[in-house]
Design a protein around this motif. Sequence first.
Motif, mmCIF file in Angstrom:
data_model
loop_
_atom_site.group_PDB
_atom_site.id
_atom_site.type_symbol
_atom_site.label_atom_id
_atom_site.label_comp_id
_atom_site.label_asym_id
_atom_site.label_seq_id
_atom_site.Cartn_x
_atom_site.Cartn_y
_atom_site.Cartn_z
ATOM 1 N N HIS A 178 -2.478 5.095 2.223
ATOM 2 C CA HIS A 178 -1.642 6.269 1.958
ATOM 3 C C HIS A 178 -2.454 7.541 2.176
ATOM 4 O O HIS A 178 -3.599 7.626 1.742
ATOM 5 C CB HIS A 178 -1.127 6.243 0.515
ATOM 6 N N CYS A 184 0.643 3.968 -4.154
ATOM 7 C CA CYS A 184 2.035 4.324 -4.412
ATOM 8 C C CYS A 184 2.506 3.567 -5.659
ATOM 9 O O CYS A 184 1.798 2.714 -6.183
ATOM 10 C CB CYS A 184 2.916 4.010 -3.201
ATOM 11 N N HIS A 188 4.655 -2.124 -2.731
ATOM 12 C CA HIS A 188 3.717 -2.040 -1.599
ATOM 13 C C HIS A 188 2.290 -2.070 -2.131
ATOM 14 O O HIS A 188 1.439 -2.776 -1.604
ATOM 15 C CB HIS A 188 3.963 -0.752 -0.797
ATOM 16 N N CYS A 189 2.034 -1.283 -3.187
ATOM 17 C CA CYS A 189 0.745 -1.356 -3.884
ATOM 18 C C CYS A 189 0.969 -2.205 -5.135
ATOM 19 O O CYS A 189 0.922 -3.408 -5.071
ATOM 20 C CB CYS A 189 0.231 0.047 -4.200
HETATM 21 ZN ZN LIG Z 1 1.377 1.568 -1.509
#
Ligand SMILES: [Zn+2]
Length: 596
Positions: A178, A184, A188-189
């Motif tokens: 990112h 984030c 996703h994270c």
């Molecule tokens: Zn992320």
Amino acid sequence: MNRFLSILTRFFSILTLALVGMAITASGQTSGAGSHADGTLRVGLWTLWHDKALTAAPASSASATIRSCESCAARVFSHPIQIKAASGKVIAGDGDPAASVWLGGALQLSAHGETVMLHNPVRVSARSGELVLAVTLPVESYVERVVASESGAADGPESLKALAIVVRSFALHQAHGHADYDLCDSTHCQLLHWNGASDRRAAAHSATLSTAGETLWFHGQRAAAWFHQNCGGRTAGPAEVWPGKSANAATAMPWLVSRADPYCTAHGAREWSATISLADLTAALSAAGVARPGWKTLTVARRGESGRAATLLVGSTRISAEDFRIAVGRAMGWGKILSTWFEVSRLDSAQGTQFAFHGRGSGHGVGLCQAGAAAMSAQGHDAGQILAQFFPGATVADEASGTAWQSMRAQAFNLETLDASDGQLLPQLSQALGEAESRSGLQPAGTITLRSFRSTEAFRQATLAPGWVAAFTEGNWIGAQPLRTLASRKLLAPVMRHEFLHALVESQAAPSTPLWLREGLVEAWAGDPVAKQPAPRLKLDQADRALAGADNEAQSKAAHDAAAFYAQRLLDRFGRGQVLAWLRNGLPASALAAIQ
Ligand SMILES: [Zn+2]
Ligand SMILES: [Zn+2]
Ligand SMILES: [Zn+2]
């Protein structure tokens, strides 16, 4: 204090005020960009929402600030401000477009019908007409929020500790791609619910605090870590899930190997089925840009060592099975294709072409299996054993130094330290506990943990305690500045006697017992100088409020003075046995009336 952390009552040692104050490194509140070195992370807020505008307001009556550049003077605002994106700039209220604005103080941010309260600095910038929000969070606050968001009812104390160490390792041991923040707030994270999971916070807090600063290491190197919900009986190697990530990820990260997990399958494998039409799959894959429309067949081209589909053949296009899972998840929700461990067959009928999936497990399968970890915790395995199951060969060590915490057992307490020579202090500590027991007439209900941090800065970053605190107690857990520092100031015995008294009192106190009594008895028995001061400035209810959340040292000191004064009166008038009974069962109004 970060309000998110004040779940269990935290009793600070008042002794530091007069005596240790000058020994403690002064350090201010974190603000600005955030970096691992100062113990903070920049975390994207609402990263999946694509908000074009938000409202920033001061939280309740507290003040909030705004700056139009990082080094500009902060302006206090007391009314809500609209902040909107205008292509690559942000406009706050009727101000001029700026590259970013910085918000601070006690904030209430609202957008897309959601409101979040924050006591952390927020940078607001814009990309392509959408707001980009980055919150500077202490690493430990971030870990605690993620553990609360990602854990479940099946988790036990040890699986939560293992999860906290994995979450911290994931955050600190690799880049996440990112540009505007380190991590984030989506899967996703690692998922972070800014508001939710209130029922998980207390457990997440103690798991995070008791593993503060600990990460996974492999032969002296910081080790990256992942986790997932349920491996279905065998974890995945990273190469079969993310083939593009590293040509030989398996050799680069030997602690991440595919491994049988006998724990999560003890009550049956997590199996799932889904039927999805050709049309829906076509739409999902083209939206994600992984396969163009027009294909008619879907087969598994290659499987990885765990049995998961690694590569799929969509028509004549080869795609990664993990890309497929994510494309379908984004388009149709995450409840359809739970993992890449599946069989797929084509069904043709009058309704058209459909694909039937039958699979096991949930999530990518790499690293810690949360279901397996929870089952291990329930069977009595500790966090170290859980991590050894899912990250063979990796060890747990202090993030900054790579040193493993040592545990030294003495009497009814466990000293945890990075400094082996702290063992020489065990006799002094045992004596302090002995004095605490004889003065209070109480015995420890279980093992008391005393963790000594390697430096004042490490203590502050790990516990988020202010620098003027020498040590504090939460339940039966004591966090302390380096014992060497306390010992060199001749403060080890009095500070630890005080903290051990807190642990003893907390083991007896009913949840409804007022804070002034819990703190006051400790002050009275500890024989600290403040206990002798007469005529408190605060009434009982005022002292109780200040003990629950003092904003500064002076307020905290006044509350401690008052608590000590009233508790001593109670002891003088009614005797220790009676007061201990009230500690366990509640104070009668007549006792309160007698001492005010
Ligand atoms: Zn992320
Ligand atoms: Zn205290
Ligand atoms: Zn498993």
